[in-house]
Design an enzyme around this catalytic site. Structure first.
Site, PDB file in Angstrom:
ATOM      1  N   GLU A   1      -9.662 -11.127 -12.659  1.00  0.00           N
ATOM      2  CA  GLU A   1      -9.235  -9.991 -11.831  1.00  0.00           C
ATOM      3  C   GLU A   1     -10.233  -8.846 -11.869  1.00  0.00           C
ATOM      4  O   GLU A   1     -10.522  -8.238 -10.852  1.00  0.00           O
ATOM      5  CB  GLU A   1      -7.894  -9.447 -12.342  1.00  0.00           C
TER       6      GLU A   1
ATOM      7  N   CYS B   1       0.851  -1.163   0.000  1.00  0.00           N
ATOM      8  CA  CYS B   1       0.000   0.000   0.000  1.00  0.00           C
ATOM      9  C   CYS B   1       0.892   1.219   0.000  1.00  0.00           C
ATOM     10  O   CYS B   1       2.017   1.145  -0.414  1.00  0.00           O
ATOM     11  CB  CYS B   1      -0.843  -0.038   1.229  1.00  0.00           C
TER      12      CYS B   1
ATOM     13  N   ARG C   1      -2.159   1.027  -5.059  1.00  0.00           N
ATOM     14  CA  ARG C   1      -1.428  -0.041  -4.389  1.00  0.00           C
ATOM     15  C   ARG C   1      -2.226  -0.713  -3.284  1.00  0.00           C
ATOM     16  O   ARG C   1      -1.901  -1.809  -2.844  1.00  0.00           O
ATOM     17  CB  ARG C   1      -0.179   0.536  -3.756  1.00  0.00           C
TER      18      ARG C   1
ATOM     19  N   LYS D   1      -1.633  -3.516  -6.230  1.00  0.00           N
ATOM     20  CA  LYS D   1      -0.751  -3.490  -7.388  1.00  0.00           C
ATOM     21  C   LYS D   1       0.602  -4.136  -7.125  1.00  0.00           C
ATOM     22  O   LYS D   1       1.032  -5.016  -7.833  1.00  0.00           O
ATOM     23  CB  LYS D   1      -0.560  -2.034  -7.818  1.00  0.00           C
TER      24      LYS D   1
ATOM     25  N   GLU E   1      -3.187 -15.963 -19.230  1.00  0.00           N
ATOM     26  CA  GLU E   1      -3.182 -14.537 -18.904  1.00  0.00           C
ATOM     27  C   GLU E   1      -4.558 -13.925 -19.199  1.00  0.00           C
ATOM     28  O   GLU E   1      -5.058 -13.098 -18.431  1.00  0.00           O
ATOM     29  CB  GLU E   1      -2.064 -13.835 -19.698  1.00  0.00           C
TER      30      GLU E   1
ATOM     31  N   LYS F   1      -6.887 -12.051 -16.443  1.00  0.00           N
ATOM     32  CA  LYS F   1      -7.423 -10.694 -16.609  1.00  0.00           C
ATOM     33  C   LYS F   1      -8.919 -10.681 -16.350  1.00  0.00           C
ATOM     34  O   LYS F   1      -9.440  -9.808 -15.669  1.00  0.00           O
ATOM     35  CB  LYS F   1      -7.199 -10.163 -18.034  1.00  0.00           C
TER      36      LYS F   1
ATOM     37  N   ASN G   1       3.885  -0.334   6.164  1.00  0.00           N
ATOM     38  CA  ASN G   1       3.553  -1.246   5.065  1.00  0.00           C
ATOM     39  C   ASN G   1       4.147  -2.600   5.379  1.00  0.00           C
ATOM     40  O   ASN G   1       5.291  -2.660   5.834  1.00  0.00           O
ATOM     41  CB  ASN G   1       4.207  -0.792   3.756  1.00  0.00           C
ATOM     42  N   GLY G   2       3.419  -3.658   5.068  1.00  0.00           N
ATOM     43  CA  GLY G   2       3.984  -4.990   5.251  1.00  0.00           C
ATOM     44  C   GLY G   2       3.423  -5.686   6.471  1.00  0.00           C
ATOM     45  O   GLY G   2       2.314  -5.387   6.918  1.00  0.00           O
TER      46      GLY G   2
ATOM     47  N   TRP H   1      -3.788  -1.721   2.750  1.00  0.00           N
ATOM     48  CA  TRP H   1      -4.291  -2.971   2.169  1.00  0.00           C
ATOM     49  C   TRP H   1      -4.183  -3.984   3.307  1.00  0.00           C
ATOM     50  O   TRP H   1      -3.107  -4.474   3.622  1.00  0.00           O
ATOM     51  CB  TRP H   1      -3.435  -3.371   0.967  1.00  0.00           C
TER      52      TRP H   1
ATOM     53  N   HIS I   1      -9.226 -34.462 -21.255  1.00  0.00           N
ATOM     54  CA  HIS I   1      -8.839 -35.103 -19.991  1.00  0.00           C
ATOM     55  C   HIS I   1      -9.613 -34.552 -18.803  1.00  0.00           C
ATOM     56  O   HIS I   1      -9.172 -34.682 -17.666  1.00  0.00           O
ATOM     57  CB  HIS I   1      -7.333 -34.951 -19.777  1.00  0.00           C
TER      58      HIS I   1
HETATM   59  N1  GLU Z   1      -0.145  -5.180   8.227  1.00  0.00           N
HETATM   60  C1  GLU Z   1      -0.633  -3.846   8.269  1.00  0.00           C
HETATM   61  C2  GLU Z   1      -2.145  -3.809   8.437  1.00  0.00           C
HETATM   62  O1  GLU Z   1      -2.825  -4.782   8.212  1.00  0.00           O
HETATM   63  C3  GLU Z   1      -0.213  -3.013   7.077  1.00  0.00           C
HETATM   64  C4  GLU Z   1      -0.777  -3.528   5.795  1.00  0.00           C
HETATM   65  C5  GLU Z   1      -0.373  -2.669   4.629  1.00  0.00           C
HETATM   66  O2  GLU Z   1       0.732  -2.903   4.088  1.00  0.00           O
HETATM   67  O3  GLU Z   1      -1.193  -1.795   4.259  1.00  0.00           O
HETATM   68  O4  GLU Z   1      -2.645  -2.801   8.815  1.00  0.00           O
END
Ligand code: GLU
Length: 610
Positions: free
Chosen positions: A490, A2, A27, A605, A483, A487, A100-101, A75, A506
C-alpha cells in the site's frame, strides 16, 4: 469514498468549506473543488487537480465571498482526475452538484439528456444529476420537487448535495448508500460526508438514513424519508476527542497512529473488563441473549479488516470451540452461500460504510442469518445502525489510508468477542482470565515493540532497491504476514506476497534469490520448529531473510538472516503484537522510497463504492 462539505450561513463560508475538505482529504484526493453562490447571485466555482492545498491557495474569503456553498474532494470512478471532471458540476450556470459514489444508470440518463440538448462538460457519472435536476426544475418550477424527481431516477450508491442560484437559501441533500451528516450551528447549518469535517464549527449532528432527502436552510432542517414523509432524525452531541486534524510531533498520520496503539487499546478495553473478566455488557445489554445461542460465526470484511477476521478464525476455533468462516465481502455478496444454523454474521470495518461489507450485511439478513454484529470505529455509521449488535472500537479517528491502530483494535475487539461467545461454549473461567490478563498487558508490550523503531528504520534501507518481497507466517501469524505484505504494498508500492510458511515448497520457493527479501514472523509457539525448517529451506536457496522473532525462538543473525527480537508475550496476543513491527517496517521503507505515506496513490480511506 471521498469528501463532501456544504454550508449555509450568514458569514462567508469558503474557509469552513476548505477546512472541511482538508479534514476529509484522506478519503479521496485526486482533485477538489468548491462552488459558492456569490452576493451577485452568481455561481463561483473553483476546481483544482491534486491536493486540497492547491485549492486552498487559490481561495480567500475576500476574493470569494458567499454564504452558501458546497465542496468536494474526488476519488475518480468515472473519468480521469482532471479539472474538467472535478466536482462541483454545473448546469446552465444555475445548479451546482457534488456527489460521492456511483450513478449506475448514468449512461442511459446521459444519452437521454444529450438527446434533449444538454451539453456535457465532463466524463463523470455525476454530471447527469446536474442536468437532470435542471431539467426537472424547468418542468416543475419547484426546487424540492425537482430534486425529489431527480433522485427518484438515479440508481446506484451515492450521497449528493445540490445548490441553485435562484434559491440561495437552501442546500438540498440526498443519501442512498453513501453517508451524509448534518451539522447544526447557531443561525447556520452544515453538511458533510463525515462529521470530522465539521468539528471546527459544530458538535451537534444528525445522520441521514438510507433514502432520506434533506432541505437545509440557515435556521431549519427538513428531512423526508424514503416514503416522502417528514421525519425527525435524532440530533446527538459528538464526543470525538481526538482532533484528527493534528499530527502532533509526527511526520505522518500513519506514524502517529502506529504510536497511538497502546492508548487506543486501553481505550477499547475501558469499561469492557471487570474483575479480571469480560464485563457482561461489553457488547451491549442485549448481547448475551443473542450470543448464547450462536453455533457458527461467519466473518465478512475487506482489506485489512479481512486479515483481522482471519486471525479471529484461529481464535474462535481454538479458544471458543466454535466453527468460524471468513470471507471477503465482495465475494460473499455475489455468490450463493449456505447459511449454517444459528450463525452470527460479524462484519468488520473501520468506517462502518464499506460498501461491499454493508451489502453483505443486508444480504445476510435476507438469507436467514440468526443475528449480526459489527466491529466498527464510527458511531452512527451504517454498519452500526443496521447490525443487531455493535462493538464500537473507540480507537479514535484514523486518518492514514493504510490502517494501523484500527487493525490492532479490531483484533482486540475480536478477541473479546471470542471470549463472549466462548463463555457459552468451550472457554472455561481460567482461560478467560488468561485472555483478559494478556490483553491488559498488551499496551505495555506494544510500547516495547515500538522501541524496535530504530532498528527497523536501519533495516528498511535494504529494501530501497527491491521490487518484490515475501512474507511468511504460520497459524494465527499467517494473516499477520498477509497484513504485513498489504501494508508494504500500500505505502511503498513494493510488490509483496504472503504465504503460509508450509506452502513455500508448493511453489513460491522457485522465486527465492538474493533480490527477494523474505520477512518471517516467528513468535515462540508450537509451530516454531516447523518455521525453523521453512527458514532453512529459504536459506538453502540463497534467500535473504528478516526474522521478527521472540527472544526465546533461537534465531541468530548471520550473513543471510537479520533477526529482530520482539518482546516476549502470551501466545494469544502474539498476532496483535507482531503487527506492530511490520507496520513500522512498511512505514520506514515508504519513507526511503519517498512515497506519499498517508495518501498512497490510487487508494482512499473509506471505500464507499463497490
Ligand atoms: N463517480 C463520481 C466521479 O467519478 C464521484 C466519485 C467520488 O466518490 O469521488 O466523479
Amino acid at each position: 469514498m471521498c469528501g463532501i462539505v456544504g454550508a449555509i450561513a450568514q458569514r462567508d463560508v469558503i474557509e469552513i468549506l476548505v477546512e472541511g475538505l482538508k479534514r476529509l482529504e484522506y478519503r479521496g484526493y485526486d482533485s477538489a473543488g468548491v462552488a459558492l453562490v456569490n452576493p451577485d447571485k452568481k455561481l463561483d466555482r473553483v476546481r483544482r487537480v491534486g491536493k486540497v492545498k492547491a485549492l486552498a491557495d487559490a481561495m480567500t474569503s475576500e476574493d470569494h465571498p458567499g454564504s452558501v456553498g458546497i465542496a468536494h474532494t474526488r476519488w475518480a470512478t468515472h473519468g480521469e482526475p482532471s479539472e474538467a471532471n472535478a466536482h462541483p458540476h454545473i448546469s446552465n450556470d444555475r445548479i451546482a452538484v457534488v456527489h460521492n459514489g456511483i450513478i449506475e444508470n448514468h449512461a442511459a440518463l446521459r444519452a437521454d439528456l444529450i438527446a434533449e440538448g444538454y451539453q456535457f462538460a465532463s466524463e463523470t457519472d455525476t454530471e447527469v444529476i446536474t442536468h437532470l435536476l435542471h431539467k426537472e426544475l424547468l418542468k416543475s418550477g419547484d426546487m424540492l420537487e425537482a430534486f425529489k424527481a431527480t433522485i427518484a431516477q438515479l440508481d446506484g450508491a451515492y450521497g449528493t448535495v445540490a445548490i441553485d442560484v435562484e434559491n440561495p437559501g437552501q442546500l438540498y441533500a440526498a443519501r442512498s448508500g453513501s453517508p451524509l451528516v448534518i451539522g447544526y450551528g447557531i443561525g447556520e447549518n452544515f453538511l458533510a460526508s463525515d462529521q470530522l469535517a465539521l468539528l471546527p464549527v459544530t458538535r451537534r449532528f444528525s445522520f441521514l438514513e438510507e433514502g432520506d432527502i434533506a432541505v437545509i436552510t440557515r435556521t431549519s432542517v427538513q428531512i423526508y424519508d424514503q416514503a416522502g414523509q417528514t421525519v425527525q432524525r435524532e440530533i446527538s452531541e459528538s464526543d470525538i476527542t481526538h482532533d484528527a486534524g493534528d499530527k502532533g510531533p509526527f511526520k505522518h498520520y500513519m506514524l502517529k497512529e502506529i504510536y497511538e496503539q497502546p492508548i487506543a487499546i486501553k481505550n477499547t478495553l475501558e469499561g469492557r473488563l471487570k474483575n479480571g473478566k469480560l464485563a457482561e455488557t461489553a457488547f451491549g445489554e442485549d448481547a448475551d441473549r443473542i450470543l448464547k445461542d450462536i453455533e457458527h460465526v461467519q466473518i465478512i470484511a475487506c482489506g485489512t479488516s479481512y486479515h483481522a477476521g482471519m486471525v479471529a478464525r484461529y481464535w474462535f476455533e481454538e479458544y471458543a470451540g466454535i466453527s468460524c468462516n471468513v470471507e471477503i465481502a465482495s465475494e460473499f455478496r455475489y455468490r450463493k452461500s449456505q447459511v449454517h444454523p444459528k450463525s452470527l454474521l460479524v462484519t468488520i470495518s473501520q468506517s462502518g460504510e464499506t460498501a461491499d461489507t454493508l451489502a453483505a450485511l443486508r444480504l445476510a439478513k435476507e438469507i436467514g442469518y440468526h443475528s449480526s454484529l459489527t466491529i466498527c470505529n464510527v458511531p452512527g455509521s451504517s454498519l452500526v445502525r443496521e447490525s443487531d449488535l455493535a462493538y464500537l472500537m473507540n480507537a479514535g479517528a484514523e486518518i492514514g489510508v493504510a490502517s494501523t491502530k484500527a487493525f490492532t483494535v479490531q483484533l482486540v475487539g475480536l478477541l473479546l468477542l471470542v471470549t463472549a461467545i466462548g463463555r457459552h461454549k468451550d472457554m472455561n473461567a481460567e482461560t478467560e482470565s488468561h485472555v483478559v490478563s494478556a490483553l491488559n498487558a498488551l499496551p505495555a508490550k506494544i510500547e516495547q515493540a515500538l522501541d524496535m523503531s530504530k532498528a527497523i528504520n536501519l533495516l528498511a534501507e535494504d529494501f530501497a532497491d527491491k521490487h518484490h518481497s515475501l512474507f511468511l507466517g504460520r497459524g494465527d501469524q499467517y494473516p499477520i504476514a498477509m497484513e504485513g505484505a498489504l501494508k508494504l504494498k500500500e505505502i511503498s508500492y513494493i510488490h509483496a506476497e504472503a504465504y503460509a510458511a508450509g506452502e513455500l515448497k508448493h511453489g513460491p520457493l522457485a522465486l527465492i534469490d538474493a533480490d527477494m527479501p523474505v520477512i518471517v514472523v516467528a513468535p515462540n509457539n508450537e509451530l516454531l520448529e516447523k518455521l525453523h525448517s521453512n527458514v532453512e529451506e529459504v536459506r538453502a536457496r540463497g534467500g535473504l531473510m528478516y526474522v521478527f522473532a521472540d527472544s526465546g525462538a533461537h534465531f541468530k543473525s548471520d550473513s543471510t538472516m537479520k533477526v529482530l527480537s520482539v518482546p516476549h508475550c502470551e501466545k494469544v496476543i502474539a498476532p496483535i503484537l507482531y503487527s506492530v513491527p511490520l507496520q513500522l517496517l512498511s512505514y520506514y521503507v515508504a519513507l526511503i522510497k519517498g512515497t506519499d505515506v498517508d495518501q498512497p496513490r490510487n487508494l482512499a480511506k473509506s471505500v464507499t463504492v463497490e
